[in-house]
Enzyme design. Structure first.
Site, PDB file in Angstrom:
ATOM      1  N   ASP A 174      60.431 -91.842   8.104  1.00 48.22           N
ATOM      2  CA  ASP A 174      60.338 -92.990   7.200  1.00 48.22           C
ATOM      3  C   ASP A 174      59.068 -92.832   6.360  1.00 48.22           C
ATOM      4  O   ASP A 174      57.959 -93.031   6.869  1.00 48.22           O
ATOM      5  CB  ASP A 174      60.275 -94.301   7.980  1.00 48.22           C
ATOM      6  CG  ASP A 174      61.600 -94.689   8.618  1.00 48.22           C
ATOM      7  OD1 ASP A 174      62.422 -93.783   8.878  1.00 48.22           O
ATOM      8  OD2 ASP A 174      61.791 -95.881   8.892  1.00 48.22           O
ATOM      9  N   LYS A 231      64.522 -98.168   2.079  1.00 47.42           N
ATOM     10  CA  LYS A 231      64.034 -99.126   3.077  1.00 47.42           C
ATOM     11  C   LYS A 231      63.157-100.156   2.392  1.00 47.42           C
ATOM     12  O   LYS A 231      62.362 -99.832   1.511  1.00 47.42           O
ATOM     13  CB  LYS A 231      63.262 -98.358   4.150  1.00 47.42           C
ATOM     14  CG  LYS A 231      62.599 -99.207   5.218  1.00 47.42           C
ATOM     15  CD  LYS A 231      61.905 -98.306   6.244  1.00 47.42           C
ATOM     16  CE  LYS A 231      61.044 -99.084   7.223  1.00 47.42           C
ATOM     17  NZ  LYS A 231      60.341 -98.205   8.184  1.00 47.42           N
ATOM     18  N   LYS A 278      67.974 -99.671   4.763  1.00 43.36           N
ATOM     19  CA  LYS A 278      67.312-100.146   5.978  1.00 43.36           C
ATOM     20  C   LYS A 278      66.501-101.390   5.644  1.00 43.36           C
ATOM     21  O   LYS A 278      65.672-101.376   4.734  1.00 43.36           O
ATOM     22  CB  LYS A 278      66.404 -99.067   6.570  1.00 43.36           C
ATOM     23  CG  LYS A 278      65.642 -99.529   7.816  1.00 43.36           C
ATOM     24  CD  LYS A 278      64.856 -98.388   8.448  1.00 43.36           C
ATOM     25  CE  LYS A 278      63.967 -98.866   9.591  1.00 43.36           C
ATOM     26  NZ  LYS A 278      63.210 -97.761  10.231  1.00 43.36           N
TER      27      LYS A 278
END
Length: 285
Positions: free
Chosen positions: A151, A214, A246
């Site tokens: 991430d 995300k 996400k």
């Protein structure tokens, strides 16, 4: 020209310029903003929206990213992830060797599911202001240490400056460094007040090879909102499911989780995974 090599190819990524990308970004922003949103739910048809389930658990990246996190606390979230069948434990890269070791040495018969959680490492966290080389190096080390997902945080300042070439090349370089490991790109929605900026960030991430876009780090206020998740889903739909969304930050209850899934989230990052699964209310990330 874009890097069009198939996934798994080891050819070097091809840099792209802001001059090339700017009209493409502008065109995509206009397309998304002009499109009608029918408000339909994105939740899978077989997903139980009425109570916590094994399907819901597989949406959750069980998260511990506080700088003061101890090894005992990391051990505890790993045990919770196994118990509830979460998708991953998402931690700072310094903790990846421990997480990978715990999962490797935990018998599968202790889990409620047959699939173990995986180690997930953040990169360039939480500011995204590290150089591309530093992000790539951290990515490579995290994968050597056992990370199965990455991430990364974008350079928000470059996005706000419309330096689209930098954003694309930064993400694409990390995707290349990660090889076949999925990369989730944190666009930090709380620092992007305009929908145009959010769409631009999602488009650049999708074009650069991200597996997910995300919402946030959870370190700059705000968090995942239904509106932002829905916008981000629409922004990457043109990839036909290749790029997912996400939702991270502020998802603390079962109801929060269901709302972002209906809005288009394919994964949820939360330190409140246990509360989500047990019907309580968590705190923190």
């Amino acid at each position: 020209m874009a890097n069009t090599s198939p996934k798994g190819s080891m050819s070097m990524p091809t840099p792209r310029t802001t001059e090339e990308l700017a009209p493409l970004v502008d065109e995509h922003v206009k397309l998304i903003l002009s499109a009608t949103d029918d408000g339909a739910s994105f939740a899978p048809v077989d997903f139980d929206l009425t109570k916590p389930s094994a399907n819901l658990a597989k949406y959750i990246d069980h998260t511990l990213l506080k700088p003061e996190a101890t090894t005992d606390q990391v051990q505890a979230i790993c045990e919770e992830a196994v118990k509830y069948g979460f998708k991953s434990c998402c931690v700072n890269s310094v903790h990846i060797p421990l997480v990978a070791s715990i999962f490797k040495n935990t018998p599968t018969n202790l889990a409620e599911t047959t699939t173990h959680p995986i180690p997930c490492s953040v990169v360039g966290f939480p500011l995204g202001a590290a150089t591309t080389g530093a992000k790539c190096y951290e990515t490579s080390l995290a994968i050597v240490d056992g990370a199965k997902e990455i991430d990364m945080v974008i350079s928000v300042g470059h996005l706000k400056s419309k330096n689209y070439g930098y954003i694309y090349n930064d993400i694409n370089a990390v995707v290349f460094a990660a090889k076949n490991i999925p990369v989730k790109v944190i666009i930090e929605t709380s620092l992007l007040p305009s929908n145009e900026e959010k769409i631009a960030a999602c488009y650049l991430a999708a074009e650069a090879g991200a597996a997910f876009v995300k919402t946030s780090t959870g370190f700059n206020g705000g968090g995942a909102t239904v509106e932002d998740v829905r916008l981000m889903k629409r922004a990457v739909e043109y990839k036909n499911g290749e790029v997912k969304v996400k939702a991270s930050g502020g998802v603390r209850t079962f109801e929060d989780a269901i709302n972002v899934i209906k809005a288009g989230a394919d994964r949820i990052g939360a330190s409140s995974g246990v509360a989500i699964m047990s019907g309580g209310t968590g705190s923190g990330y």
